[in-house]
Design an enzyme around this catalytic site. Structure first.
Site: not given
Length: 301
Positions: A15-16, A207, A209, A240, A249
């Site tokens: 997803r991300d 989380h 990046h 993003c 990430n």
């Protein structure tokens, strides 16, 4: 605080990781990626996003992904649900875990989800209430926890305030996202310490990046604060659409290699993970961003 002996890795790649890819990734590739990641031993996978294809075209095949992936017993497949319409679609597709997103910056909140921070919390309230009624796990996320592309540095107290709002809303855990990758270990520790004053540390996750190459260092800093839930993305995929300059990430295989070397249990097969990183990277037409995937290519492929 002593380092956790075991951590939970949330795999964000499907997803991300894929949401910001310039070309549409075929559904069958997304499905195989999810299945391969589960086969690596990952027990928490962010599968897709129930957002309007108008805003994130890459995730427009969410129903097909949910229908075609193999649901492995013991694996939690989470989907992003920004509103009640998304939640209803996710439930119809059989989702048993959802994610909701707030931001630590008013500007980012307005750019990302078209409302203020407080308005976003109220928008999510019926979603969380429905999820609790249905026995669905809810993961909250706070974006831009140390720095925002529009406002610059974010005060730890501001991130802590939003984190507490999600906790009070009923989120089972809350991921703290350095969305644009500007964090450093000192800033990350200060942010986590502020959040841990308002929310139990066992409810918090990291989380990070890797825009400035700090994601692995920030992961270690979070571990030193007692954070035992960490997001990562196979091959370092990510970005993003609403955060200018944000890159991928922290790579799952980089995190697993580090944790293996520290004697911290993940339950993930590093060799299979490196193979999966090269598999998805080949389909995207570029090598993995992960140092470990590149270093271990000859040993794992």
């Amino acid at each position: 605080m002593a380092l956790p002996r075991k951590i939970t890795l949330w795999e964000a790649g499907p997803r991300d990781g894929l949401q910001n890819e310039p070309g549409v990734v075929p559904t069958e590739v997304k499905v195989e990626l999810i299945d391969r990641l589960a086969d690596c031993g990952l027990t928490h996978i962010e599968a897709t996003s129930f957002v309007s294809p108008k805003w994130v075209p890459q995730m427009g095949d969410h129903e097909a992904v949910m229908a075609q992936m193999k649901r492995r017993p013991g694996v939690i497949y989470q989907v992003l649900t920004p509103n009640m319409k998304g939640y209803e679609g996710a439930r119809a597709a059989g989702a048993e875990a959802i994610g909701i997103f707030a931001a630590a910056s008013e500007s980012f909140s307005k750019k990302n989800i078209n409302c203020s921070i407080d308005e976003s919390i109220e928008r999510f309230r019926p979603v969380v209430e429905a999820a609790k009624r249905d026995g669905v796990k809810v993961r909250g996320f706070v974006s831009v926890v140390v720095g925002c592309p529009f406002e610059g540095d974010i005060a730890p107290a501001q991130t802590a305030r939003v984190t507490r709002q999600l906790y009070d809303l009923g989120c089972d855990d809350i991921g703290l996202g350095d969305t644009i990758g500007v964090g450093t270990p000192g800033k990350v520790k200060a942010m986590i310490e502020a959040c841990a004053k308002l929310v139990p540390v066992e409810k918090l996750g990291g989380h990070f990046h890797d825009t400035y190459g700090q994601a692995l260092a920030n992961t270690l800093a979070a571990l030193e604060c007692g954070i035992a839930r960490h997001d990562a993305s196979v091959a370092g995929l990510g970005g993003c659409p609403y955060a200018p300059g944000a890159t991928g990430n922290v790579a799952t295989e980089d995190v697993v290699y580090m944790l293996d070397g520290m004697g911290i249990e993940t339950g993930v097969d590093l060799k299979k993970l490196v193979q999966t990183a090269w598999w998805i990277s080949d389909r995207l037409g570029r090598p993995p961003a992960s140092s470990v995937a590149r270093a271990l290519k000859s040993k794992c492929l």
